[in-house]
Design an enzyme around this catalytic site. Structure first.
Site, mmCIF file in Angstrom:
data_model
loop_
_atom_site.group_PDB
_atom_site.id
_atom_site.type_symbol
_atom_site.label_atom_id
_atom_site.label_comp_id
_atom_site.label_asym_id
_atom_site.label_seq_id
_atom_site.Cartn_x
_atom_site.Cartn_y
_atom_site.Cartn_z
ATOM 1 N N GLY A 49 0.754 -1.245 0.000
ATOM 2 C CA GLY A 49 0.000 0.000 0.000
ATOM 3 C C GLY A 49 0.779 1.287 0.000
ATOM 4 C CG HIS A 99 0.622 -9.056 -9.206
ATOM 5 N ND1 HIS A 99 -0.165 -9.569 -10.221
ATOM 6 C CD2 HIS A 99 -0.241 -8.572 -8.269
ATOM 7 C CE1 HIS A 99 -1.434 -9.416 -9.911
ATOM 8 N NE2 HIS A 99 -1.512 -8.807 -8.739
ATOM 9 C CG HIS A 101 -4.181 -5.459 -10.605
ATOM 10 N ND1 HIS A 101 -5.251 -6.309 -10.423
ATOM 11 C CD2 HIS A 101 -3.339 -5.689 -9.575
ATOM 12 C CE1 HIS A 101 -5.074 -7.010 -9.303
ATOM 13 N NE2 HIS A 101 -3.915 -6.651 -8.781
ATOM 14 C CG ASP A 124 10.678 -10.499 -31.206
ATOM 15 O OD1 ASP A 124 11.184 -11.353 -31.957
ATOM 16 O OD2 ASP A 124 10.430 -9.330 -31.566
ATOM 17 C CG HIS A 175 -5.462 -11.775 -9.349
ATOM 18 N ND1 HIS A 175 -5.887 -10.683 -8.627
ATOM 19 C CD2 HIS A 175 -4.201 -12.036 -8.920
ATOM 20 C CE1 HIS A 175 -4.933 -10.295 -7.791
ATOM 21 N NE2 HIS A 175 -3.891 -11.092 -7.965
ATOM 22 C CE1 TYR A 232 16.526 -7.328 -31.306
ATOM 23 C CE2 TYR A 232 17.100 -7.557 -28.991
ATOM 24 C CZ TYR A 232 16.511 -6.841 -30.007
ATOM 25 O OH TYR A 232 15.909 -5.648 -29.736
#
Length: 241
Positions: A49, A99, A101, A124, A175, A232
């Site tokens: 938070g 993680h 959203h 890729d 989620h 690459y």
């Protein structure tokens, strides 16, 4: 109590977390990055938070890998900490987890659909679709929810570390996306790519619901960036700034 982690890990985790809003992957505090020090048996993660604009090195929380206990830090770790820990325990190659959203990847997760491979931009980085998990059960949500969130990802990939290397992302049904990589910074880069290819896929599907590209083209794009014959980029070049 002071825990010694590898040099630069805390700075790397802070930098990656601060980049989340800068690259448009999160609203408010909807995202977190961690990085693991396997030799020390701990990982460093964003506190729960805390706004990104207020986040400092001193705020980061160090968590023991074996049991999830906080060993350094005055704040509560991210509520997703147990998901990160589950992924670290399952996949030895993973050095960082992100993680978010982010809008388009979450749309696929909420629709319970894989992000399909519709072109070379996807290929890729991801050697196959970005898969979506099954729904968690009532029991899995009632107890140890965050750890079970990680477990359904592990289950989805069959606990296969090589598979986790080839497709360093998954969508948790209803989620959102979790991505990983060799470092915290690499896991964030994979989150950026996951969101980008989800956005591109949605546009492509709106124009042509079925437009599978030839497999040999996708394979060429994946192998030129990954594996023993990859050519690459330049070894000394930074991955992301």
């Amino acid at each position: 109590m002071s825990t010694v982690v590898r040099q630069g890990l805390r700075e790397e985790v802070l930098e990656a977390n601060l980049a989340i809003p800068q690259v448009g992957l999160a609203t408010l505090t909807w995202g977190n990055v961690s990085g693991v020090d396997r030799e020390a048996g701990v990982f460093v993660i964003k506190p729960s938070g805390v706004p990104y604009e207020a986040l400092t090195l001193a705020d980061l929380v160090t968590v023991r890998l074996s049991d999830g206990a906080v060993v350094e830090g005055d704040l509560r770790p991210s509520t997703d900490t147990e998901t990160h820990r589950c992924l670290y325990l399952a996949f030895p190659s993973v050095g960082g987890v992100t993680h978010t959203h982010s809008t388009h990847a979450v749309a696929f997760a909420q629709a319970r659909r894989d992000i399909p491979v519709l072109g070379t931009t996807h290929a890729d980085t991801f050697n196959g679709p970005v898969p979506v998990t099954r729904d968690l059960t009532v029991e899995e949500c009632a107890k140890d929810y965050e750890y079970h969130t990680g477990h359904v990802v592990v289950e989805l990939l069959g606990g296969d570390d090589q598979r986790a290397l080839e497709v360093p992302a998954a969508l948790v049904a209803g989620h959102g996306p979790f991505t990983w990589g060799a470092t915290a910074r690499a896991s964030l880069e994979h989150a950026i790519i996951c969101e980008a290819v989800a956005d591109i896929a949605l546009h492509t599907m709106s124009l042509s619901p079925t437009s599978p590209p030839p497999a040999h083209l996708l394979n060429r794009h994946y192998t030129r960036k990954h594996g023993p014959d990859a050519y690459y980029g330049n070894p000394a070049a930074p991955v992301m700034r």
